[in-house]
Scaffold this motif. Sequence first.
Motif, PDB file in Angstrom:
ATOM      1  N   PHE A   1       0.868  -1.019   0.075  1.00 15.01           N
ATOM      2  CA  PHE A   1      -0.020  -0.063  -0.031  1.00 15.01           C
ATOM      3  C   PHE A   1       0.854   1.233  -0.014  1.00 15.01           C
ATOM      4  O   PHE A   1       0.501   2.285  -0.632  1.00 15.01           O
TER       5      PHE A   1
ATOM      6  N   ARG B   1       0.942   3.991  -3.061  1.00 12.49           N
ATOM      7  CA  ARG B   1       0.667   5.593  -2.962  1.00 12.49           C
ATOM      8  C   ARG B   1       1.812   6.146  -3.525  1.00 12.49           C
ATOM      9  O   ARG B   1       1.468   7.488  -3.992  1.00 12.49           O
TER      10      ARG B   1
ATOM     11  N   ALA C   1      -6.005   4.478  -3.017  1.00 12.34           N
ATOM     12  CA  ALA C   1      -5.227   3.492  -1.851  1.00 12.34           C
ATOM     13  C   ALA C   1      -6.363   2.762  -0.991  1.00 12.34           C
ATOM     14  O   ALA C   1      -6.204   1.533  -0.904  1.00 12.34           O
TER      15      ALA C   1
ATOM     16  N   CYS D   1      -8.265   0.202  -3.117  1.00 13.08           N
ATOM     17  CA  CYS D   1      -7.270  -0.926  -3.286  1.00 13.08           C
ATOM     18  C   CYS D   1      -7.153  -1.847  -1.848  1.00 13.08           C
ATOM     19  O   CYS D   1      -7.276  -2.981  -1.987  1.00 13.08           O
ATOM     20  N   HIS D   2      -7.304  -1.148  -0.634  1.00 15.51           N
ATOM     21  CA  HIS D   2      -7.259  -1.767   0.728  1.00 15.51           C
ATOM     22  C   HIS D   2      -8.624  -2.523   0.944  1.00 15.51           C
ATOM     23  O   HIS D   2      -8.635  -3.487   1.252  1.00 15.51           O
TER      24      HIS D   2
ATOM     25  N   VAL E   1      -4.566   2.432   6.442  1.00 20.91           N
ATOM     26  CA  VAL E   1      -5.005   3.130   5.456  1.00 20.91           C
ATOM     27  C   VAL E   1      -4.929   4.405   5.534  1.00 20.91           C
ATOM     28  O   VAL E   1      -5.015   5.203   6.607  1.00 20.91           O
TER      29      VAL E   1
END
Length: 121
Positions: free
Chosen positions: A8, A12, A32, A35-36, A62
């Motif tokens: 992650f 980013r 991001a 995606c998480h 996150v």
Amino acid sequence: MNDLQQLFSRVRKEGRTLHKKSRGGGLSDNMARNCHSLCHRALEKAVAERLIVKNPIEECKVPPIRRKEMQLLIREELQRLLIQAGDEGYYEAFLLELATGLRVGELMALQWNKAHPGHLR
């Protein structure tokens, strides 16, 4: 978990493949988080199917949601916007959006009533 956190962080910083020159190499915090979320759901399914014991993404951090203050146009900017919209044939659509606050999708879903010009359905 450490591998996921590194993933992650890398996304980013350098996750963008298109428009790198104009937007930079990294993805936005919002992307991001998306995606998480996707990884979280996939790993939750793996837990539910007993493929793994625990979802390793639970401990990943996150990016926070950052709300930006809304920037309003001043009268002169609105006038320039409507003049430009008129020149390009979109005056009515922009005026309707500005007057009602419709979202773009709602605005684009409207259809002009040909039987009664000036009426929307």
